[in-house]
Design an enzyme around this catalytic site. Sequence first.
Site, PDB file in Angstrom:
ATOM      1  N   ARG A   1      -2.538  79.870  46.253  1.00  0.00           N
ATOM      2  CA  ARG A   1      -2.279  80.252  47.655  1.00  0.00           C
ATOM      3  C   ARG A   1      -1.843  79.054  48.506  1.00  0.00           C
ATOM      4  O   ARG A   1      -2.252  78.902  49.661  1.00  0.00           O
ATOM      5  CB  ARG A   1      -3.513  80.901  48.298  1.00  0.00           C
TER       6      ARG A   1
ATOM      7  N   SER B   1      -6.510  89.831  51.458  1.00  0.00           N
ATOM      8  CA  SER B   1      -7.673  88.934  51.402  1.00  0.00           C
ATOM      9  C   SER B   1      -7.667  88.043  52.627  1.00  0.00           C
ATOM     10  O   SER B   1      -6.674  87.364  52.885  1.00  0.00           O
ATOM     11  CB  SER B   1      -7.609  88.038  50.175  1.00  0.00           C
TER      12      SER B   1
ATOM     13  N   GLU C   1      -7.450  82.516  54.313  1.00  0.00           N
ATOM     14  CA  GLU C   1      -6.143  82.534  53.647  1.00  0.00           C
ATOM     15  C   GLU C   1      -5.074  82.912  54.677  1.00  0.00           C
ATOM     16  O   GLU C   1      -3.923  82.505  54.591  1.00  0.00           O
ATOM     17  CB  GLU C   1      -6.186  83.580  52.527  1.00  0.00           C
TER      18      GLU C   1
HETATM   19  N1  EPU Z   1     -16.173  91.230  44.192  1.00  0.00           N
HETATM   20  C1  EPU Z   1     -17.379  91.730  44.645  1.00  0.00           C
HETATM   21  N2  EPU Z   1     -17.386  92.495  45.774  1.00  0.00           N
HETATM   22  C2  EPU Z   1     -16.244  92.796  46.460  1.00  0.00           C
HETATM   23  C3  EPU Z   1     -15.020  92.279  45.990  1.00  0.00           C
HETATM   24  C4  EPU Z   1     -15.005  91.503  44.860  1.00  0.00           C
HETATM   25  O1  EPU Z   1     -18.425  91.475  44.056  1.00  0.00           O
HETATM   26  O2  EPU Z   1     -16.350  93.495  47.469  1.00  0.00           O
HETATM   27  C5  EPU Z   1     -16.159  90.389  42.966  1.00  0.00           C
HETATM   28  C6  EPU Z   1     -16.259  91.187  41.679  1.00  0.00           C
HETATM   29  O3  EPU Z   1     -17.018  90.424  40.788  1.00  0.00           O
HETATM   30  C7  EPU Z   1     -14.836  91.254  41.208  1.00  0.00           C
HETATM   31  C8  EPU Z   1     -14.302  89.908  41.653  1.00  0.00           C
HETATM   32  O4  EPU Z   1     -14.957  89.679  42.899  1.00  0.00           O
HETATM   33  O5  EPU Z   1     -14.724  91.383  39.822  1.00  0.00           O
HETATM   34  C9  EPU Z   1     -12.812  89.839  41.838  1.00  0.00           C
HETATM   35  O6  EPU Z   1     -12.383  90.863  42.707  1.00  0.00           O
HETATM   36  P1  EPU Z   1     -10.843  91.345  42.739  1.00  0.00           P
HETATM   37  O7  EPU Z   1     -10.348  91.582  41.362  1.00  0.00           O
HETATM   38  O8  EPU Z   1     -10.751  92.445  43.726  1.00  0.00           O
HETATM   39  O9  EPU Z   1     -10.061  90.071  43.211  1.00  0.00           O
HETATM   40  P2  EPU Z   1     -10.313  88.996  44.356  1.00  0.00           P
HETATM   41  O10 EPU Z   1     -10.640  87.696  43.716  1.00  0.00           O
HETATM   42  O11 EPU Z   1     -11.283  89.514  45.375  1.00  0.00           O
HETATM   43  C10 EPU Z   1      -7.854  88.167  44.312  1.00  0.00           C
HETATM   44  C11 EPU Z   1      -6.739  87.922  45.299  1.00  0.00           C
HETATM   45  C12 EPU Z   1      -6.069  89.243  45.684  1.00  0.00           C
HETATM   46  C13 EPU Z   1      -5.527  89.894  44.416  1.00  0.00           C
HETATM   47  C14 EPU Z   1      -6.700  90.096  43.438  1.00  0.00           C
HETATM   48  C15 EPU Z   1      -6.252  90.637  42.107  1.00  0.00           C
HETATM   49  C16 EPU Z   1      -7.385  85.942  46.523  1.00  0.00           C
HETATM   50  C17 EPU Z   1      -7.861  85.380  47.824  1.00  0.00           C
HETATM   51  N3  EPU Z   1      -7.251  87.271  46.475  1.00  0.00           N
HETATM   52  O12 EPU Z   1      -8.856  88.911  44.999  1.00  0.00           O
HETATM   53  O13 EPU Z   1      -4.979  88.941  46.536  1.00  0.00           O
HETATM   54  O14 EPU Z   1      -4.918  91.134  44.693  1.00  0.00           O
HETATM   55  O15 EPU Z   1      -7.348  88.825  43.175  1.00  0.00           O
HETATM   56  O16 EPU Z   1      -5.552  89.658  41.403  1.00  0.00           O
HETATM   57  O17 EPU Z   1      -7.134  85.179  45.607  1.00  0.00           O
HETATM   58  C18 EPU Z   1      -4.368  88.678  48.821  1.00  0.00           C
HETATM   59  O18 EPU Z   1      -4.198  87.486  48.560  1.00  0.00           O
HETATM   60  O19 EPU Z   1      -4.196  89.139  49.967  1.00  0.00           O
HETATM   61  C19 EPU Z   1      -4.848  89.551  47.749  1.00  0.00           C
HETATM   62  C20 EPU Z   1      -5.154  90.841  47.982  1.00  0.00           C
END
Ligand code: EPU
Length: 337
Positions: free
Chosen positions: A162, A237, A333
Amino acid sequence: MQIQQNVSLKPFNTFGIEANAAHFVSISTIEELKNVLELKNYTNKLLLGGGSNMLLTKDYDGLVIHVNLKGIEIVKEDDDFVYVKAAAGEVWHELVIWCINNDFGGIENLSLIPGNVGTAPIQNIGAYGVELKDIFESCEAMSIDNASIKTFYKEECLFDYRNSVFKQEAKGQFIITTVTLKLTKRNHQLHINYGTIASQLEIMQIENPTIQDISKAVIYIRESKLPNPKEIGNSGSFFKNPIISKNHHNKLLQNFEDIPSYTISDTEVKIPAGWLIEKAGFKGKRFGDYGVHKNQALVLVNYGNAKGSDILKLSELIQKTIERLFEISIEAEVNIL
Ligand code: EPU
């Protein structure tokens, strides 16, 4: 090209925040962009693409330049690869669909990311194990200072999680006008090991997925977790996932044995901020017209008429709580204006 006065920015930011621009212009050609940059009576200029990565906390007293450059073309190809050049004002997901329909691979995991093509390199958009940098060839950008066009190749963009040169050394100096991607025409390299893509493909009963199948799976996953900005204002995010030392992680494991982590290096791990925010009790919390999304704690939402300053205050409360509970500082972000 017409400069308008006192224009509402509500339709131009996916958070759906009401804020006014003292002056506003939408440009659809490079010539128009040059002409606008030469206007000397506006000292403050703010660039706006899809407005998908910003939180407006007040009115803007300068000139907002809405980049509305359009066009998608193939600029080069051989048997294996195709180079697709898209103008900054194209909607990112429409470019993804165009590529998928032409069977050009590499971009499928980045389906349905909100925003425009021109802002994609700034934060090196990423999802489901793929980042823009993996398919990025180059971009063209106009210098705000002298209106000359410079080409940035991948190495010069200093892409990171990012992050890019456009958020660091070159911040506020350039307007990205086109982005060129290098995509596969055959032997597509599929990325299905991240998150729930594999299980989603199983549900869809697909054993040998095509790039079209992966795009469909990603769209399904995103739609089930992330609020549609057309229905509930949001900016994806709100925070970045923090990177902490393995020592710190080991200490946290003593109190929180279920804390998820992804290895970054021998000494560092990345922690999902969504987990931290959920653990801190904020998931699904609503404060009047704003709150934390019920399916993804990393997403702050505007249910109607929230003020940018309300959402900013909530984000600061979340940051302080995470710092106190886990000694981790999480960084926004989203750009805060
Ligand atoms: N999780 C929770 N609770 C929640 C959300 C997430 O416990 O409410 C934990 C879970 O363990 C889950 C892990 O976080 O397995 C990862 O969650 P998720 O796959 O939804 O991904 P993220 O890390 O929260 C990132 C990116 C997203 C992207 C997803 C999928 C960032 C800041 N965000 O989110 O990007 O779509 O991975 O690859 O890196 C964005 O940048 O706007 C965005 C949506």
